[in-house]
Scaffold this motif. Sequence first.
Motif, PDB file in Angstrom:
ATOM      1  N   GLU A  97       0.826  -1.217   0.000  1.00  0.00           N
ATOM      2  CA  GLU A  97       0.000   0.000   0.000  1.00  0.00           C
ATOM      3  C   GLU A  97       0.861   1.270   0.000  1.00  0.00           C
ATOM      4  O   GLU A  97       0.511   2.262  -0.638  1.00  0.00           O
ATOM      5  N   ASN A  98       1.982   1.206   0.697  1.00  0.00           N
ATOM      6  CA  ASN A  98       2.891   2.347   0.678  1.00  0.00           C
ATOM      7  C   ASN A  98       3.363   2.627  -0.753  1.00  0.00           C
ATOM      8  O   ASN A  98       3.362   3.764  -1.208  1.00  0.00           O
ATOM      9  N   LEU A  99       3.754   1.559  -1.435  1.00  0.00           N
ATOM     10  CA  LEU A  99       4.290   1.741  -2.787  1.00  0.00           C
ATOM     11  C   LEU A  99       3.195   2.148  -3.783  1.00  0.00           C
ATOM     12  O   LEU A  99       3.445   2.874  -4.743  1.00  0.00           O
ATOM     13  N   LYS A 100       1.957   1.693  -3.492  1.00  0.00           N
ATOM     14  CA  LYS A 100       0.835   2.065  -4.344  1.00  0.00           C
ATOM     15  C   LYS A 100       0.644   3.591  -4.330  1.00  0.00           C
ATOM     16  O   LYS A 100       0.425   4.218  -5.370  1.00  0.00           O
ATOM     17  N   LEU A 101       0.787   4.182  -3.157  1.00  0.00           N
ATOM     18  CA  LEU A 101       0.650   5.640  -3.040  1.00  0.00           C
ATOM     19  C   LEU A 101       1.732   6.347  -3.860  1.00  0.00           C
ATOM     20  O   LEU A 101       1.463   7.340  -4.524  1.00  0.00           O
ATOM     21  N   THR A 102       2.940   5.795  -3.799  1.00  0.00           N
ATOM     22  CA  THR A 102       4.037   6.411  -4.567  1.00  0.00           C
ATOM     23  C   THR A 102       3.773   6.284  -6.069  1.00  0.00           C
ATOM     24  O   THR A 102       4.040   7.210  -6.831  1.00  0.00           O
ATOM     25  N   CYS A 103       3.243   5.133  -6.485  1.00  0.00           N
ATOM     26  CA  CYS A 103       2.923   4.941  -7.911  1.00  0.00           C
ATOM     27  C   CYS A 103       1.926   6.000  -8.371  1.00  0.00           C
ATOM     28  O   CYS A 103       2.060   6.567  -9.462  1.00  0.00           O
ATOM     29  N   LYS A 104       0.930   6.281  -7.515  1.00  0.00           N
ATOM     30  CA  LYS A 104      -0.093   7.283  -7.901  1.00  0.00           C
ATOM     31  C   LYS A 104       0.560   8.653  -8.031  1.00  0.00           C
ATOM     32  O   LYS A 104       0.278   9.404  -8.950  1.00  0.00           O
ATOM     33  N   LEU A 105       1.471   8.944  -7.089  1.00  0.00           N
ATOM     34  CA  LEU A 105       2.142  10.245  -7.078  1.00  0.00           C
ATOM     35  C   LEU A 105       2.929  10.472  -8.362  1.00  0.00           C
ATOM     36  O   LEU A 105       2.927  11.566  -8.924  1.00  0.00           O
ATOM     37  N   TYR A 106       3.589   9.427  -8.828  1.00  0.00           N
ATOM     38  CA  TYR A 106       4.442   9.572 -10.018  1.00  0.00           C
ATOM     39  C   TYR A 106       3.769   9.086 -11.300  1.00  0.00           C
ATOM     40  O   TYR A 106       4.402   9.022 -12.346  1.00  0.00           O
ATOM     41  N   ASP A 107       2.497   8.677 -11.175  1.00  0.00           N
ATOM     42  CA  ASP A 107       1.772   8.165 -12.325  1.00  0.00           C
ATOM     43  C   ASP A 107       2.477   6.950 -12.943  1.00  0.00           C
ATOM     44  O   ASP A 107       2.720   6.883 -14.149  1.00  0.00           O
ATOM     45  N   GLU A 112       4.702  -2.115 -11.538  1.00  0.00           N
ATOM     46  CA  GLU A 112       6.107  -1.868 -11.158  1.00  0.00           C
ATOM     47  C   GLU A 112       6.397  -2.300  -9.713  1.00  0.00           C
ATOM     48  O   GLU A 112       7.544  -2.515  -9.336  1.00  0.00           O
ATOM     49  N   ILE A 113       5.332  -2.403  -8.897  1.00  0.00           N
ATOM     50  CA  ILE A 113       5.552  -2.677  -7.467  1.00  0.00           C
ATOM     51  C   ILE A 113       6.246  -4.030  -7.275  1.00  0.00           C
ATOM     52  O   ILE A 113       7.250  -4.129  -6.569  1.00  0.00           O
ATOM     53  N   ASP A 114       5.710  -5.066  -7.927  1.00  0.00           N
ATOM     54  CA  ASP A 114       6.322  -6.391  -7.747  1.00  0.00           C
ATOM     55  C   ASP A 114       7.744  -6.425  -8.309  1.00  0.00           C
ATOM     56  O   ASP A 114       8.626  -7.076  -7.748  1.00  0.00           O
ATOM     57  N   ILE A 115       7.941  -5.705  -9.400  1.00  0.00           N
ATOM     58  CA  ILE A 115       9.282  -5.698 -10.026  1.00  0.00           C
ATOM     59  C   ILE A 115      10.298  -5.095  -9.057  1.00  0.00           C
ATOM     60  O   ILE A 115      11.372  -5.659  -8.817  1.00  0.00           O
TER      61      ILE A 115
END
Length: 283
Positions: A97-107, A112-115
Motif C-alpha cells: 500500500e505504501n508503494l501504491k501511493l508512490t505509484c499514484k504520485l508519479y503516475d 512496477e511494485i512487484d518488479i
Amino acid sequence: MDYVINLRDLSKSYGDTVALKDITLQVPKGQIFGLLGPSGSGKTTMIKTLTGELRKTSGEIHVLNMKEEQFPTPNYKAKIGVLSDNSALYERLSIYENLKLTCKLYDVSLDEIDIILEKVNLIDDKKKVVSKLSKGMKQRVMLARTLIHKPELLFLDEPTSALDPGNVDKIHQILRELNEGGTTIFLSTHNMEEATNLCDCVGLLYKGSIQEMDHPDHLRYQHSSNQFEIETHDGELIKVENKPENSGQIEQLIASGRVKRMYSDDPTLGEVFLKVTGKDLGS
Ligand SMILES: Nc1ncnc2c1ncn2[C@@H]1O[C@H](COP(=O)(O)OP(=O)(O)OP(=O)(O)O)[C@@H](O)[C@H]1O
C-alpha cells in the motif's frame, strides 16, 4: 564529458553558519560519488541543496543540465530519487500500500511494485504492515519507493547508517546492480568502508569544504608511505620500500620460509581523513 552534477564554487550558509564553502565538483554519468565526512560537515546540506529542498547562497549548480530554478519542477522530480531521514513511511499501511501511493504520485503502473520488490528482496513480505518490519526491511522499502519511478540520478543521505552488516551488504548489492544498469548515484556517508567498497570517487568533506577528492584507492595510495612491512617467525619487523628493484629481496625472504606476515601500509580512508583534516570521522 557528460556531467550529471556540475558545481562551481557552491556555498550555503544558515545565517552566520557556513555549511558549504566554495564546492567545485563534477560527477560524470554512471558514477557512484560519495561524500565522506563526520557529523556536521555539511553532507545533508549538500544533498538538500542539490535536490531543491534548500536554496544555495552563492555559486553555480547544474544537475541533469538543469539550473536550481528548475529543481521544483515535475520534470526534475521525475528524474531524481531521494532517500533521506525525511523519507518516512506510512507505518499502518502494508509495504504494497505504501508503494501504491508512490505509484499514484508519479503516475507509475502498479505492475512496477512487484518488479521493484523483487529487486530489494521483499516480494514475499509485501502484505506486511510497515510498523512490524525490521529497520533493515524499512530501509529497503524506502529504497524501493525511491526507485519506483526509475530515476536517472539517486541522492542517498547516509543510506545504511545504523543498519547491521547483513542489511548493509544487501543495500550495497542493490546499489551496485542499479549502477550497472546506468543509474548515477550521489551518496553521503560517515562510514569509510561504505565509501571504499562502493564509490568510484570520494570527496572528503570537512567543515563544509572538500579537502581531497579521488578514487578511494588513489586517495589511500597517495597517503601511503609506500612500504611493505614483513614480520618474521622470529619476531623481526623488516620494512622494504615498494619498488621493483626490491622484489628480489622480498622473494628471497619468502623462499627462506622466515615470513610470518606481510602487509603494505596503505592507510584506510578513515586514516587518510584523519591525516588530511586532523579529525576522526567518528568525532
Ligand atoms: N537548519 C539549520 N539551521 C542552522 N544551521 C544548520 C541547519 N542545518 C544544518 N546546520 C548547520 O550546518 C552545518 C552542516 O550540517 P549538516 O546537517 O549539513 O551536516 P551533516 O554532515 O549532514 O551532519 P550529520 O552527519 O550529523 O547529519 C552544521 O554546522 C549544522 O549545525
